[in-house]
Design a protein around this motif. Structure first.
Motif, PDB file in Angstrom:
ATOM      1  N   LEU A 184       0.838  -1.189   0.000  1.00  0.00           N
ATOM      2  CA  LEU A 184       0.000   0.000   0.000  1.00  0.00           C
ATOM      3  C   LEU A 184       0.880   1.250   0.000  1.00  0.00           C
ATOM      4  O   LEU A 184       1.826   1.342   0.788  1.00  0.00           O
ATOM      5  CB  LEU A 184      -0.901   0.005   1.233  1.00  0.00           C
ATOM      6  CG  LEU A 184      -1.975   1.093   1.271  1.00  0.00           C
ATOM      7  CD1 LEU A 184      -3.084   0.797   0.265  1.00  0.00           C
ATOM      8  CD2 LEU A 184      -2.561   1.208   2.682  1.00  0.00           C
ATOM      9  N   PRO A 185       0.623   2.223  -0.888  1.00  0.00           N
ATOM     10  CA  PRO A 185       1.416   3.450  -0.864  1.00  0.00           C
ATOM     11  C   PRO A 185       1.375   4.116   0.510  1.00  0.00           C
ATOM     12  O   PRO A 185       0.358   4.072   1.213  1.00  0.00           O
ATOM     13  CB  PRO A 185       0.729   4.328  -1.925  1.00  0.00           C
ATOM     14  CG  PRO A 185       0.049   3.362  -2.839  1.00  0.00           C
ATOM     15  CD  PRO A 185      -0.379   2.220  -1.966  1.00  0.00           C
ATOM     16  N   LYS A 186       2.486   4.724   0.892  1.00  0.00           N
ATOM     17  CA  LYS A 186       2.568   5.421   2.176  1.00  0.00           C
ATOM     18  C   LYS A 186       2.254   6.900   1.969  1.00  0.00           C
ATOM     19  O   LYS A 186       2.705   7.511   0.997  1.00  0.00           O
ATOM     20  CB  LYS A 186       3.965   5.247   2.782  1.00  0.00           C
ATOM     21  CG  LYS A 186       4.278   3.805   3.159  1.00  0.00           C
ATOM     22  CD  LYS A 186       5.607   3.683   3.889  1.00  0.00           C
ATOM     23  CE  LYS A 186       6.800   3.811   2.957  1.00  0.00           C
ATOM     24  NZ  LYS A 186       6.920   2.679   2.021  1.00  0.00           N
ATOM     25  N   ASP A 395       0.745   7.620  10.682  1.00  0.00           N
ATOM     26  CA  ASP A 395       1.595   6.428  10.802  1.00  0.00           C
ATOM     27  C   ASP A 395       2.911   6.801  11.475  1.00  0.00           C
ATOM     28  O   ASP A 395       3.967   6.854  10.846  1.00  0.00           O
ATOM     29  CB  ASP A 395       1.849   5.811   9.426  1.00  0.00           C
ATOM     30  CG  ASP A 395       2.537   4.448   9.508  1.00  0.00           C
ATOM     31  OD1 ASP A 395       2.873   4.018  10.628  1.00  0.00           O
ATOM     32  OD2 ASP A 395       2.734   3.827   8.446  1.00  0.00           O
ATOM     33  N   SER A 396       2.841   7.041  12.776  1.00  0.00           N
ATOM     34  CA  SER A 396       4.046   7.432  13.509  1.00  0.00           C
ATOM     35  C   SER A 396       5.026   6.274  13.629  1.00  0.00           C
ATOM     36  O   SER A 396       6.240   6.486  13.719  1.00  0.00           O
ATOM     37  CB  SER A 396       3.672   7.951  14.904  1.00  0.00           C
ATOM     38  OG  SER A 396       2.960   6.969  15.637  1.00  0.00           O
ATOM     39  N   VAL A 397       4.543   5.030  13.592  1.00  0.00           N
ATOM     40  CA  VAL A 397       5.441   3.876  13.697  1.00  0.00           C
ATOM     41  C   VAL A 397       6.438   3.875  12.542  1.00  0.00           C
ATOM     42  O   VAL A 397       7.662   3.783  12.737  1.00  0.00           O
ATOM     43  CB  VAL A 397       4.639   2.553  13.712  1.00  0.00           C
ATOM     44  CG1 VAL A 397       5.588   1.366  13.621  1.00  0.00           C
ATOM     45  CG2 VAL A 397       3.807   2.458  14.977  1.00  0.00           C
ATOM     46  N   THR A 398       5.920   3.993  11.319  1.00  0.00           N
ATOM     47  CA  THR A 398       6.803   4.008  10.156  1.00  0.00           C
ATOM     48  C   THR A 398       7.641   5.278  10.109  1.00  0.00           C
ATOM     49  O   THR A 398       8.810   5.253   9.699  1.00  0.00           O
ATOM     50  CB  THR A 398       5.986   3.861   8.855  1.00  0.00           C
ATOM     51  OG1 THR A 398       5.146   2.714   8.958  1.00  0.00           O
ATOM     52  CG2 THR A 398       6.890   3.723   7.644  1.00  0.00           C
ATOM     53  N   THR A 399       7.063   6.381  10.531  1.00  0.00           N
ATOM     54  CA  THR A 399       7.810   7.644  10.556  1.00  0.00           C
ATOM     55  C   THR A 399       9.076   7.514  11.392  1.00  0.00           C
ATOM     56  O   THR A 399      10.184   7.821  10.940  1.00  0.00           O
ATOM     57  CB  THR A 399       6.941   8.774  11.115  1.00  0.00           C
ATOM     58  OG1 THR A 399       5.839   9.010  10.234  1.00  0.00           O
ATOM     59  CG2 THR A 399       7.754  10.069  11.258  1.00  0.00           C
ATOM     60  N   TYR A 400       8.938   7.043  12.624  1.00  0.00           N
ATOM     61  CA  TYR A 400      10.087   6.989  13.518  1.00  0.00           C
ATOM     62  C   TYR A 400      11.021   5.824  13.193  1.00  0.00           C
ATOM     63  O   TYR A 400      12.204   5.875  13.508  1.00  0.00           O
ATOM     64  CB  TYR A 400       9.610   6.926  14.972  1.00  0.00           C
ATOM     65  CG  TYR A 400       8.939   8.213  15.392  1.00  0.00           C
ATOM     66  CD1 TYR A 400       9.643   9.417  15.364  1.00  0.00           C
ATOM     67  CD2 TYR A 400       7.599   8.242  15.769  1.00  0.00           C
ATOM     68  CE1 TYR A 400       9.034  10.608  15.717  1.00  0.00           C
ATOM     69  CE2 TYR A 400       6.981   9.429  16.131  1.00  0.00           C
ATOM     70  CZ  TYR A 400       7.700  10.614  16.094  1.00  0.00           C
ATOM     71  OH  TYR A 400       7.095  11.793  16.433  1.00  0.00           O
ATOM     72  N   ARG A 401      10.489   4.798  12.547  1.00  0.00           N
ATOM     73  CA  ARG A 401      11.336   3.684  12.143  1.00  0.00           C
ATOM     74  C   ARG A 401      12.337   4.110  11.069  1.00  0.00           C
ATOM     75  O   ARG A 401      13.413   3.514  10.938  1.00  0.00           O
ATOM     76  CB  ARG A 401      10.457   2.541  11.640  1.00  0.00           C
ATOM     77  CG  ARG A 401      11.200   1.251  11.333  1.00  0.00           C
ATOM     78  CD  ARG A 401      10.216   0.145  11.009  1.00  0.00           C
ATOM     79  NE  ARG A 401       9.543  -0.334  12.214  1.00  0.00           N
ATOM     80  CZ  ARG A 401       8.333  -0.875  12.232  1.00  0.00           C
ATOM     81  NH1 ARG A 401       7.642  -0.969  11.120  1.00  0.00           N
ATOM     82  NH2 ARG A 401       7.820  -1.305  13.360  1.00  0.00           N
TER      83      ARG A 401
END
Length: 550
Positions: A184-186, A395-401
């Motif tokens: 899925l596009p982010k 989507d803070s999980v992907t942001t900080y990852r």
């Protein structure tokens, strides 16, 4: 109006960003009759290829802002825009930012099921969609409200539009999305200042060659188009926005509109390189301007052989045959290409060289632990620059990852040579460790095959680790239609590859382009190819397959 002074004033204006360039120019009250944007479709009674003046563009945007305001759109409202025509994408973006709403621009080629899920995750207050896209969304189970068909928004009363919203530097101003090649596009969130940072830098420099008349052969929902629109406005230049980026449409548009520069992605250059360019009138083109993935040498060389350019010599400026190709590497998350290198018919630095960093970019090459690597060592590209996006919407999980020590981890594998030039070898998700200190970089393999095999127009390399601990590589070729489609190219392909890579090749297959799954922006979805291969769809059952090595 003194153009030099205006560019310097705009560069120095801290209030300026991609949310208010148009309204700022209108408030200045100069150059209202100068042509700005041109679209390849009709706009509110203006025929296709009619150049809207600054005043006309402002009126068309105000009419849409008025209509959206009447529909209840408020500042900070995320609004999804899923349409076909470039005009509808760009005018919706300008109108929504005028209101202070946050347009979420969606590529019209995204599959409906993905678009519906993407819009749901955005928690958008509504959708602007033309009839085909709305019907597709409805069939896919979309539950977000339809705000309007873009064709109706132009009927708003421009005089009833509210005052332009006052944007601030770090506020989110537009959402674009990643290519979606791995799923899925982010949703990539850009601030008022982030997408303007590179434009501000360019405004502080002398105006570049070929900037007066640009053809935007970019996906109109991409961050690159947002940048191109504001670059053109801030430089009082003309920009034609194409709704389709196919090679034939781009070439037809060049011949009819006569741009000085053409902006595009690697997928478009590949299509152009597959055409007989000697039969086309491309003399107006001075610069091919690439962004996103870096381009292949085989495609660049065909493009720079046509067009013309100005060069500075001891005798002054001279007009020479052959054009410039400005390459680099960027992404939606980077907000702008972070590197640049200029190719001409006389240059020889290729091998996926992406050049040197722009002055505004702090670049590092890091290992898996985030430690910086030295010259010649391949690692992940890390970027710290004012152009970077704020992160991923909802989507803070992907942001900080993807953030570490102030850097954005791009997922690209690169190295730096002793002269300070950077080279891109692959995406981290596509590279494979072969053991004994050897790595297989699929994009670097593709570069070498294209450079060494003249009949190959496009190449996709997919490496799949097996349960037995082996790596099986497939080389998928798309050939020039004029070439012998049945000739065995196995030996030629293997000779182009490093020995440790060649030993893993199980098949070299000539395929039709429709067998290669692509994302909305034309990138190959290698993760899907790997899955197909693991599921048994090996393409090697075709008569053109060449079994190479066990």
């Amino acid at each position: 109006m003194n153009p030099k002074n205006e560019r310097a004033e705009l560069a120095a204006d801290p209030r300026l960003g991609v949310g208010n360039v148009l309204t700022t120019l209108l408030e200045r009250g100069t150059g209202l009759d100068t042509p700005t944007l041109t679209f390849d479709t009709e706009v509110d009674g203006h025929p296709a290829w009619h150049a809207l003046t600054l005043a006309e563009l402002g009126e068309r945007v105000a009419s849409r802002a008025s209509a959206l305001h009447a529909l209840g759109v408020q500042p900070r409202d995320p609004v999804a825009v899923w349409v076909t025509d470039g005009a509808d994408q760009v005018l919706s973006y300008l109108a929504l930012t005028r209101l202070g709403a946050i347009p979420a621009l969606i590529n019209g080629r995204v599959p409906a099921e993905q678009a519906a899920e993407y819009i749901k995750r955005l928690r958008a207050v509504g959708v602007i969609a033309d009839t085909p896209h709305w019907d597709a969304l409805s069939a896919a189970g979309n539950t977000t409200e339809l705000l309007a068909d873009p064709a109706e928004l132009g009927k708003g009363d421009p005089a009833a539009a509210p005052r332009p919203y006052r944007h601030h530097g770090n506020e989110p101003v537009v959402i674009t999305h990643s290519s979606g090649t791995t799923g899925l596009p982010k949703a990539v969130t850009h601030s008022h200042h982030s997408l303007f940072a590179a434009i501000r830098h360019r405004l502080s420099l002398p105006k570049g060659q070929g900037l007066d008349r640009m053809l935007g052969a970019l996906p109109s929902a991409h961050a690159a188009t947002v940048i191109a629109v504001n670059l053109a406005l801030a430089n009082r230049a003309q920009l034609a926005v194409l709704s389709r980026q196919s090679g034939t449409h781009v070439l037809d548009s060049i011949e009819s509109w006569k741009p000085q520069s053409v902006l595009g992605f690697a997928a478009t250059w590949s299509e152009l390189a597959g055409e007989d360019l000697s039969t086309r009138d491309l003399d107006s083109v001075r610069i091919w301007w690439n962004t996103g993935d870096c381009a292949h040498e085989a495609h660049i060389r065909k493009l720079i052989a046509v067009g013309s350019r100005e060069s500075v010599t001891a005798q002054g400026r001279v007009h020479r045959p052959g054009s410039f190709f400005v390459d680099g590497l960027g992404s939606s998350e980077m907000g702008h290409s972070q590197f640049f290198i200029t190719h001409t018919p006389d240059t020889k630095r290729y091998g996926r060289c992406i050049g040197k960093p722009h002055a505004f970019s702090d670049v590092a090459v890091v290992d898996d632990d985030g430690e910086k690597l030295g010259t010649g060592q391949v690692g992940q590209l890390a970027i710290n620059a004012p152009t970077l996006s704020l992160g991923y919407w909802n989507d803070s999980v992907t942001t900080y990852r993807t953030r570490r020590d102030g850097y954005f981890l791009t997922g690209d594998l690169v190295y730096r040579d002793e002269d300070g030039y950077y080279y891109h070898v692959d995406r981290a998700v596509d590279a494979v460790d072969l053991g004994d200190g050897h790595k297989l970089y699929t994009m670097l393999c593709e570069e070498r095959v294209l450079a060494d095999c003249a009949d190959v127009l496009e190449c996709t390399v997919v490496a799949v680790p097996t349960d037995e601990g082996r790596v099986v590589t497939s080389v998928l070729l798309m050939l020039d239609p004029r070439a012998d489609q049945d000739a065995d190219r196995t030996a030629e392909v293997l000779a182009a590859l490093e020995p440790h890579v060649a030993r893993t090749v199980e098949r070299v297959v000539v395929v039709s382009p429709d067998r290669i799954p692509l994302g909305a922006t034309g990138k190959v979805r290698k993760f899907l190819l790997r899955k197909r291969f693991l599921d048994g769809e090996l393409l090697g059952k075709e008569s053109s397959a060449r079994q190479v090595a066990a």
